[in-house]
Design an enzyme around this catalytic site. Structure first.
Site, short mmCIF file in Angstrom:
data_model
loop_
_atom_site.label_atom_id
_atom_site.label_comp_id
_atom_site.label_asym_id
_atom_site.label_seq_id
_atom_site.Cartn_x
_atom_site.Cartn_y
_atom_site.Cartn_z
N HIS A 119 33.89 34.49 39.91
CA HIS A 119 35.27 34.97 39.88
C HIS A 119 36.14 33.96 39.13
O HIS A 119 35.80 32.78 39.04
CB HIS A 119 35.79 35.15 41.31
CG HIS A 119 35.19 36.31 42.03
ND1 HIS A 119 35.74 36.83 43.18
CD2 HIS A 119 34.09 37.06 41.76
CE1 HIS A 119 35.00 37.84 43.60
NE2 HIS A 119 33.99 38.00 42.76
N GLU A 121 38.89 32.46 39.87
CA GLU A 121 39.34 31.31 40.66
C GLU A 121 38.23 30.27 40.78
O GLU A 121 38.48 29.07 40.66
CB GLU A 121 39.77 31.74 42.06
CG GLU A 121 40.89 32.77 42.08
CD GLU A 121 40.38 34.19 42.19
OE1 GLU A 121 40.96 34.96 42.97
OE2 GLU A 121 39.38 34.53 41.52
N CYS A 149 40.01 36.97 46.78
CA CYS A 149 39.13 37.58 47.77
C CYS A 149 38.78 36.55 48.84
O CYS A 149 39.14 35.37 48.73
CB CYS A 149 37.87 38.10 47.08
SG CYS A 149 36.76 36.76 46.54
N CYS A 152 37.00 33.35 47.40
CA CYS A 152 37.86 32.44 46.64
C CYS A 152 38.91 31.79 47.53
O CYS A 152 39.24 30.61 47.36
CB CYS A 152 38.52 33.20 45.50
SG CYS A 152 37.33 33.82 44.28
#
Length: 220
Positions: A119, A121, A149, A152
Site C-alpha cells: 500500500h 502508506e 486501512c 497501514c
C-alpha cells in the site's frame, strides 16, 4: 535528517531561515511529542508570513518551527496516486514529510508487485525509515490521499508517527474512524493525531475515475 528537538526556555524567539519569528509559549502549555503522548498544540505563524498559503489568505501551521502547508503536501501525494493509476493499481498515494522535506514517497503497488502489503502508506514509511536510519518516525507527518486501512494504521502507530493527514474517507476499510478507530485507541501506548478531508474532492474524483475505467473495460 531529522534531529531530536532541543528544549527551549519559555519566551525564546525562534527564527525559521530568517522568514518568521515566534515566541514559544510556557513549558506548561507546550511540549514536543513524546512516545505514548499526544503532540502539543500547533503554533500558528504570523499573518505576514510569505508562503503560498499565506498569499492565498490561509495561514500555514508551524510544526517543530517549520511552516506546514497541508494542501501542498497532499498535492504531492496525489501525484503519487496518479502513478498508481497509470499502472492499473487503485490510485492511492502518500508522502512522508520531516521538517519540511519529503523523505518518503509511495503509491499503491499491490497489483504491480503482487504484494498484499504494498500500500502507498507502507511504501512511504519504509523509505522514510531507511532515510532516517530508524523505525521511530517521531518527527514525521504522513500525507495520504485515502484513509488508511487497518494494516497501514497499525504501522503508523508502531512507527510512533505523531500526525497523519489524509484526503478522502474509506467507508469500507477506513481505520481512522470510518469503520474502526485504531489511531486514537486509548489502550495503545501511542496515538496519532489525524487531520481529515484535505483535498478530499480531488482524491475522491481520482478514485471514481479509476473505477469508472474498470467498469468500462469490463464491458468491452
Amino acid at each position: 535528517m531529522c534531529a531530536p528537538l532541543t528544549r527551549l526556555m519559555a519566551g525564546t524567539r525562534v527564527s525559521n531561515r530568517g522568514s518568521v519569528a515566534i515566541t514559544l509559549p510556557r513549558a506548561s502549555s507546550w511540549s514536543a511529542p513524546q512516545e505514548g503522548r499526544q503532540p502539543g498544540p500547533i503554533i500558528r505563524t504570523p499573518g505576514s508570513m510569505s508562503t503560498p498559503a499565506a498569499s492565498a489568505g490561509v495561514q500555514p501551521r508551524l510544526c517543530y518551527n517549520t511552516p506546514v502547508d497541508d494542501a501542498a503536501w497532499m498535492r504531492a501525494a496525489l501525484a503519487e496516486a496518479e502513478r498508481a493509476f497509470e499502472h492499473g493499481d487503485v490510485p492511492v498515494g502518500a508522502v512522508a514529510v520531516c521538517r519540511g522535506t519529503v523523505i518518503g514517497r509511495g503509491h499503491n503497488r499491490r497489483e504491480a508487485d503482487a504484494d498484499p502489503t504494498a500500500h502507498a502508506e507502507m511504501v512511504a514509511l519504509r523509505e522514510a525509515a531507511r532515510v532516517l536510519g530508524t523505525w521511530r518516525l517521531a518527527e514525521v507527518t504522513l500525507y495520504c490521499t485515502l484513509e488508511p486501512c487497518p494494516m497501514c494504521a497499525g504501522a503508523l502507530v508502531l512507527a510512533r508517527l505523531p500526525r497523519l493527514v489524509y484526503g478522502t474517507d474509506d467507508p469500507k476499510m477506513g481505520a481512522a474512524g470510518s469503520v474502526v478507530e485504531l489511531l486514537r485507541e486509548p489502550r495503545f501506548n501511542h496515538r496519532v493525531s489525524v487531520t481529515r478531508g484535505v483535498l478530499a474532492a480531488e482524491a475522491q474524483a481520482l478514485l471514481e475515475r479509476f473505477f469508472a475505467r474498470l467498469r468500462t473495460d469490463g464491458e468491452k
